[in-house]
Design a protein around this motif. Structure first.
Motif, PDB file in Angstrom:
ATOM      1  N   ARG A  70       0.055   3.863  -0.875  1.00 18.79           N
ATOM      2  CA  ARG A  70       1.311   3.583  -0.806  1.00 18.79           C
ATOM      3  C   ARG A  70       2.163   4.689   0.061  1.00 18.79           C
ATOM      4  O   ARG A  70       2.957   4.139   0.799  1.00 18.79           O
ATOM      5  CB  ARG A  70       2.196   3.568  -2.161  1.00 18.79           C
ATOM      6  N   HIS A  97       4.015   3.864   3.650  1.00 16.50           N
ATOM      7  CA  HIS A  97       5.522   4.606   4.143  1.00 16.50           C
ATOM      8  C   HIS A  97       5.587   5.577   5.190  1.00 16.50           C
ATOM      9  O   HIS A  97       6.631   5.619   5.760  1.00 16.50           O
ATOM     10  CB  HIS A  97       6.027   4.947   2.668  1.00 16.50           C
ATOM     11  N   VAL A 102       4.621  -2.573  -2.431  1.00 14.85           N
ATOM     12  CA  VAL A 102       4.327  -1.510  -1.612  1.00 14.85           C
ATOM     13  C   VAL A 102       5.130  -0.888  -0.726  1.00 14.85           C
ATOM     14  O   VAL A 102       5.464   0.093  -0.420  1.00 14.85           O
ATOM     15  CB  VAL A 102       2.816  -1.838  -1.105  1.00 14.85           C
TER      16      VAL A 102
END
Length: 167
Positions: free
Chosen positions: A59, A63, A131
């Protein structure tokens, strides 16, 4: 604490590195992305080690990749075809991987993240939305656009992957 984190890094880095490469399309950027994600993970290791630390690292990578793209730190290198190197393996499987990597590099980072999560990680649209921190509709739109673009830029991949998949 340090020993368990070190164990985690040793055992899970190869798989995480492959995912980072799929997201970035570049080995050096993938190394940077994974290293950055592991550094962030280490800061919160006490809190996450009892849960699913690999999911946490993935995750963070997704990001971070989108964040890099948003800040325009990544200079996308679009190539119409992969370059051949002397002594490279010219088997059908290698050619397919190279063609797929070249096609993935032509997607936006967000589209690439959706494709990797949906088809490589085999997550549902709702899981991908969680996510990436966006709505399911956004995931559907990016997925639809990505598949349409992949079909346009590499129509032979659809035929070649259909031949290789078990019926």
């Amino acid at each position: 604490m340090t020993e368990t984190f070190h164990e985690f890094v040793v055992h899970r880095s190869p798989a995480l590195s492959r995912r980072a490469y799929l997201l970035t399309g570049d080995h050096q950027l993938a190394e940077d992305l994974l290293q950055s994600a592991l550094a962030r993970t280490y800061r919160h290791w006490r809190r996450i080690r009892g849960g699913d630390p690999e999911a946490y690292v993935r995750r963070v990578m997704y990001h971070q990749q989108v964040s890099w793209w948003r800040r325009r730190r990544l200079a996308e290198r679009l190539e119409s075809e992969p370059t051949d190197r002397p002594g490279a393996d010219h088997s059908d499987a290698t050619a397919l991987r190279l063609a797929l990597a070249a096609a993935l590099r032509q997607l936006t980072p967000r589209q690439r993240a959706v494709v990797v999560l949906r088809f490589y990680e085999d997550l549902t649209e709702a899981q991908v939305a969680e996510v990436l921190g966006c709505s399911v509709g956004t995931v559907k739109r990016h997925g639809h656009d990505a598949v349409r673009r992949l079909r346009a830029i590499a129509p032979d991949l659809v035929d070649r992957t259909a031949e290789r998949s078990p019926r």
